[in-house]
Design an enzyme around this catalytic site. Structure first.
Site, PDB file in Angstrom:
ATOM      1  N   LYS A 268      15.260  13.302  90.593  1.00 27.75           N
ATOM      2  CA  LYS A 268      14.769  13.839  89.322  1.00 27.75           C
ATOM      3  C   LYS A 268      13.269  13.582  89.241  1.00 27.75           C
ATOM      4  O   LYS A 268      12.815  12.448  89.387  1.00 27.75           O
ATOM      5  CB  LYS A 268      15.486  13.173  88.139  1.00 27.75           C
ATOM      6  CG  LYS A 268      14.908  13.573  86.772  1.00 27.75           C
ATOM      7  CD  LYS A 268      15.733  13.043  85.604  1.00 27.75           C
ATOM      8  CE  LYS A 268      15.043  13.296  84.273  1.00 27.75           C
ATOM      9  NZ  LYS A 268      15.790  12.750  83.117  1.00 27.75           N
ATOM     10  N   LYS A 280      11.177  12.834  71.397  1.00 31.08           N
ATOM     11  CA  LYS A 280      11.638  11.448  71.363  1.00 31.08           C
ATOM     12  C   LYS A 280      10.865  10.680  70.295  1.00 31.08           C
ATOM     13  O   LYS A 280       9.793  11.103  69.863  1.00 31.08           O
ATOM     14  CB  LYS A 280      11.396  10.777  72.725  1.00 31.08           C
ATOM     15  CG  LYS A 280      12.345  11.220  73.832  1.00 31.08           C
ATOM     16  CD  LYS A 280      12.032  10.481  75.121  1.00 31.08           C
ATOM     17  CE  LYS A 280      12.924  10.927  76.277  1.00 31.08           C
ATOM     18  NZ  LYS A 280      14.347  10.626  76.106  1.00 31.08           N
ATOM     19  N   ASP A 350      15.909  17.518  75.194  1.00 29.20           N
ATOM     20  CA  ASP A 350      15.704  16.216  75.832  1.00 29.20           C
ATOM     21  C   ASP A 350      16.720  15.946  76.945  1.00 29.20           C
ATOM     22  O   ASP A 350      16.578  14.989  77.704  1.00 29.20           O
ATOM     23  CB  ASP A 350      15.761  15.117  74.764  1.00 29.20           C
ATOM     24  CG  ASP A 350      15.161  13.809  75.236  1.00 29.20           C
ATOM     25  OD1 ASP A 350      14.512  13.817  76.304  1.00 29.20           O
ATOM     26  OD2 ASP A 350      15.343  12.792  74.540  1.00 29.20           O
ATOM     27  N   GLU A 352      16.915  17.340  79.703  1.00 29.96           N
ATOM     28  CA  GLU A 352      16.228  18.261  80.615  1.00 29.96           C
ATOM     29  C   GLU A 352      16.499  17.964  82.083  1.00 29.96           C
ATOM     30  O   GLU A 352      16.442  18.854  82.929  1.00 29.96           O
ATOM     31  CB  GLU A 352      14.713  18.233  80.346  1.00 29.96           C
ATOM     32  CG  GLU A 352      13.943  17.091  81.020  1.00 29.96           C
ATOM     33  CD  GLU A 352      14.369  15.695  80.579  1.00 29.96           C
ATOM     34  OE1 GLU A 352      14.951  15.576  79.485  1.00 29.96           O
ATOM     35  OE2 GLU A 352      14.139  14.727  81.331  1.00 29.96           O
ATOM     36  N   ARG A 354      19.178  17.201  83.774  1.00 34.15           N
ATOM     37  CA  ARG A 354      20.338  17.900  84.354  1.00 34.15           C
ATOM     38  C   ARG A 354      20.035  19.380  84.588  1.00 34.15           C
ATOM     39  O   ARG A 354      20.605  19.988  85.483  1.00 34.15           O
ATOM     40  CB  ARG A 354      21.556  17.711  83.433  1.00 34.15           C
ATOM     41  CG  ARG A 354      21.380  18.274  82.044  1.00 34.15           C
ATOM     42  CD  ARG A 354      22.421  17.745  81.059  1.00 34.15           C
ATOM     43  NE  ARG A 354      22.142  16.361  80.652  1.00 34.15           N
ATOM     44  CZ  ARG A 354      22.887  15.676  79.798  1.00 34.15           C
ATOM     45  NH1 ARG A 354      23.973  16.212  79.271  1.00 34.15           N
ATOM     46  NH2 ARG A 354      22.560  14.432  79.470  1.00 34.15           N
TER      47      ARG A 354
HETATM   48  N1  BES Z   1      14.957  10.576  80.731  1.00 32.99           N
HETATM   49  C1  BES Z   1      15.953  10.465  79.739  1.00 32.99           C
HETATM   50  C2  BES Z   1      16.979   9.368  80.017  1.00 32.99           C
HETATM   51  C3  BES Z   1      16.478   7.944  79.908  1.00 32.99           C
HETATM   52  C4  BES Z   1      16.680   7.230  78.748  1.00 32.99           C
HETATM   53  C5  BES Z   1      15.887   7.317  80.985  1.00 32.99           C
HETATM   54  C6  BES Z   1      16.258   5.919  78.666  1.00 32.99           C
HETATM   55  C7  BES Z   1      15.448   6.004  80.893  1.00 32.99           C
HETATM   56  C8  BES Z   1      15.649   5.302  79.740  1.00 32.99           C
HETATM   57  C9  BES Z   1      16.749  11.783  79.625  1.00 32.99           C
HETATM   58  O1  BES Z   1      16.055  12.945  79.927  1.00 32.99           O
HETATM   59  C10 BES Z   1      17.209  11.913  78.216  1.00 32.99           C
HETATM   60  O2  BES Z   1      16.385  12.025  77.363  1.00 32.99           O
HETATM   61  N2  BES Z   1      18.526  11.862  78.016  1.00 32.99           N
HETATM   62  C11 BES Z   1      19.117  11.948  76.735  1.00 32.99           C
HETATM   63  C12 BES Z   1      20.249  12.931  76.807  1.00 32.99           C
HETATM   64  C13 BES Z   1      20.809  13.314  75.458  1.00 32.99           C
HETATM   65  C14 BES Z   1      19.834  14.187  74.714  1.00 32.99           C
HETATM   66  C15 BES Z   1      22.123  14.050  75.686  1.00 32.99           C
HETATM   67  C16 BES Z   1      19.621  10.558  76.361  1.00 32.99           C
HETATM   68  O3  BES Z   1      20.159   9.856  77.238  1.00 32.99           O
HETATM   69  O4  BES Z   1      19.477  10.166  75.228  1.00 32.99           O
HETATM   70 ZN    ZN Z   2      14.436  12.693  81.257  1.00 33.78          ZN
HETATM   71 ZN    ZN Z   3      15.017  13.764  78.242  1.00 34.03          ZN
END
Ligand code: BES
Ligand code: ZN
Ligand code: ZN
Length: 504
Positions: A268, A280, A350, A352, A354
């Protein structure tokens, strides 16, 4: 740090600090240590007794030799217990950690030259030597590029003592491997520690170019228009909010002779994840420069491959982009079409990672036709809730591949735990207007749901996914490194490729 092997006994070693490892459950110290103690008239035994040294992991005691030995100081480091049911476990991690703790302390004492003796255990001389180098190298890593005052203390030379001549060839090979594995890990750490205003998709493509040139690898970089033409609507949708042009990076390592396997490794590569229009919070965004840790692991791996020359064909893919909010950004509710034809409703901008990985997987299936694929991604906050910051989550469509990845993680000492791809959770990803939604309408199991989404793009090719959101970056010092990027999965991948090569 220069590395050398000497078949000298510890008592004869010349160094600023002589490091001796000590297992907690070895009743007597090995003869090599007894000889050091004798030369010091029992000073070492007395010092260890008065400091209640028990050989606990990372426990350290040291004495000045006062000219009684060629070494200036002797430092004893605990390795913890190594026996279970009377037999040595042959685990390299205690050796890595002890070497890291000892070399770090010796450096802080001002030592420029260090000699290390680790007592024989269940490990082969090669694995023991490799573990010492990995521990020393990773344990003394620092990221000081942007500091005016850099730490002036640095270790110049590390000498491994292997008094038994029959072990020398194996140990020498271990030194070589340890250095390659550790340098690859530190390349990954550097990239994760660099800020997002430096590490852009263009920067990653440039770094891939340097690595390709150094190692004689093939590199293809697809631009935004190329990706659009090829139908990567999911990836391009994420990129459309950013001023930074996306770069789809494809590195190839091919062995000289016939390859035993063709594998694809995907990382990724979100160089900054603001969340997009589903922005965020300030706290949530703070560390999001590390959202390219999977991509950084791919680059670390490809720096090492040409030096190791495994008989395995390896493709590295990074769909690099930022995830930014802007007037051109993807909107919640948008529908995009991925390369494999599936349409996706954007439930949350967010989620993104996947989306970018979906097109990287589709590209791999269509254009590379691999035997198997592994991706590494800082994909979900949910995996951090499930497994914390010390364990990566593994999800896989193939039990055989999962077992080999877990085996490789064990060799590397990188804690990894498999989570189930429970089919019924896929129901939550249904959309009324598209084939899939990129988020689930149901609560819980966020790491598994993300993996189930990605599985739709694997075309039946055996696939393993490592969610490293908890493990890619550390807020506190760890046994094998400081705060910041950890370089996680680089050594797991190297162990996985080495196992496919059949030489390990
Ligand atoms: N990059 C983040 C995941 C992440 C969270 C990495 C904390 C490191 C520390 C990812 O893109 C994300 O924002 N995921 C969301 C998904 C949700 C919107 C379904 C998440 O995990 O909150
Ligand atoms: Zn991310
Ligand atoms: Zn994200």
């Amino acid at each position: 740090m220069d590395l050398a092997l000497e078949t000298r006994k510890p008592a004869d070693a010349r160094a600023d600090v002589l490091v001796l490892g000590r297992y907690a459950d070895d009743r007597r110290p090995p003869a090599e240590i007894t000889a050091v103690d004798r030369a010091l008239d029992g000073l070492l035994t007395r010092a260890l007794a008065s400091e209640k040294f028990e050989g606990k992991p990372g426990q350290i005691s040291y004495v000045h030799t006062g000219g009684k030995l060629p070494a200036e100081r002797v430092l004893v480091v605990g390795l913890g217990p190594h026996r279970r049911d009377g037999r040595s476990r042959g685990d390299a991690e205690p050796v890595r950690r002890a070497a890291a703790a000892a070399v770090r302390r010796a450096r802080d004492l001002g030592a420029a030259s260090i000699a290390v003796f680790m007592p024989p255990d269940g490990l082969s001389p090669r694995d023991r030597a490799q573990a010492v180098v990995e521990g020393a190298w990773l344990g003394t890593y620092r990221f000081e590029k942007y500091l005016k005052e850099k730490n002036s203390k640095a270790v110049r030379s590390l000498t491994l003592l292997e008094p038994d001549r029959r072990s020398a060839a194996g140990a020498r090979e271990g030194l070589r491997l340890g250095r390659i594995w550790a340098e690859a890990t530190c390349l990954t750490r550097d990239l994760v520690n660099e800020p997002a205003n430096v590490v852009t998709p263009t920067f990653l493509a440039g770094r891939a170019g340097e690595i390709a040139k150094e190692g004689g690898l093939t590199l293809k970089v697809l631009e935004r228009d190329d990706c659009a033409t090829m139908g990567m609507g999911a990836y391009i949708g994420v990129a459309q909010g950013s001023q930074e042009p996306p770069k789809f990076i494809h590195l190839t390592y091919k062995p000289k002779g016939r390859a035993r396997r063709r594998v694809v490794i995907i990382g990724k590569g979100i160089t900054f994840d603001s969340g997009g229009l589903d922005l965020k919070t300030a706290d949530g965004m703070l560390r999001m420069k590390d959202d390219m840790a999977g991509a950084a692991a791919v680059l670390g791996l490809f720096q090492a491959l040409p030096r190791l020359k495994p008989r395995v064909e390896v493709h590295g893919l990074i769909a690099a982009t930022e995830n930014m909010p802007s007037g051109t950004a993807q909107r919640p509710g948008d529908i995009v079409r991925a390369m494999n034809g599936l349409t996706v409703e954007i439930g949350n901008t967010d989620a993104e990672g996947r989306l970018t990985l979906a097109d990287a997987l589709s590209y791999a299936v269509k254009h590379i036709e691999p035997d198997e694929m592994i991706d590494m991604a800082t994909l979900t906050g949910a995996v951090v809730i499930a497994l914390g910051q010390g364990v990566s989550g593994l999800m896989a469509s193939s039990d055989g591949l999962a077992a080999r990845v877990l085996g490789a993680a064990d060799v590397a000492g990188e804690r990894t735990w498999r989570l189930p791809l429970h089919d019924e959770y896929k129901d939550g990803l249904k959309s009324d207007v598209a084939d899939l939604n990129n988020i689930s309408s149901q609560r819980g199991a966020g790491a598994i749901v993300a993996a189930l989404f990605m599985r739709e793009f694997t075309g039946g090719v055996p696939w393993a996914h490592l969610d490293i959101a908890g493990t890619a970056f550390t807020e506190r010092e760890l046994p094998l490194g400081p705060k910041g990027g950890t370089g996680v999965t680089v050594r797991t991948l190297l162990a996985y490729v080495a196992a496919l090569d059949g030489r390990r």
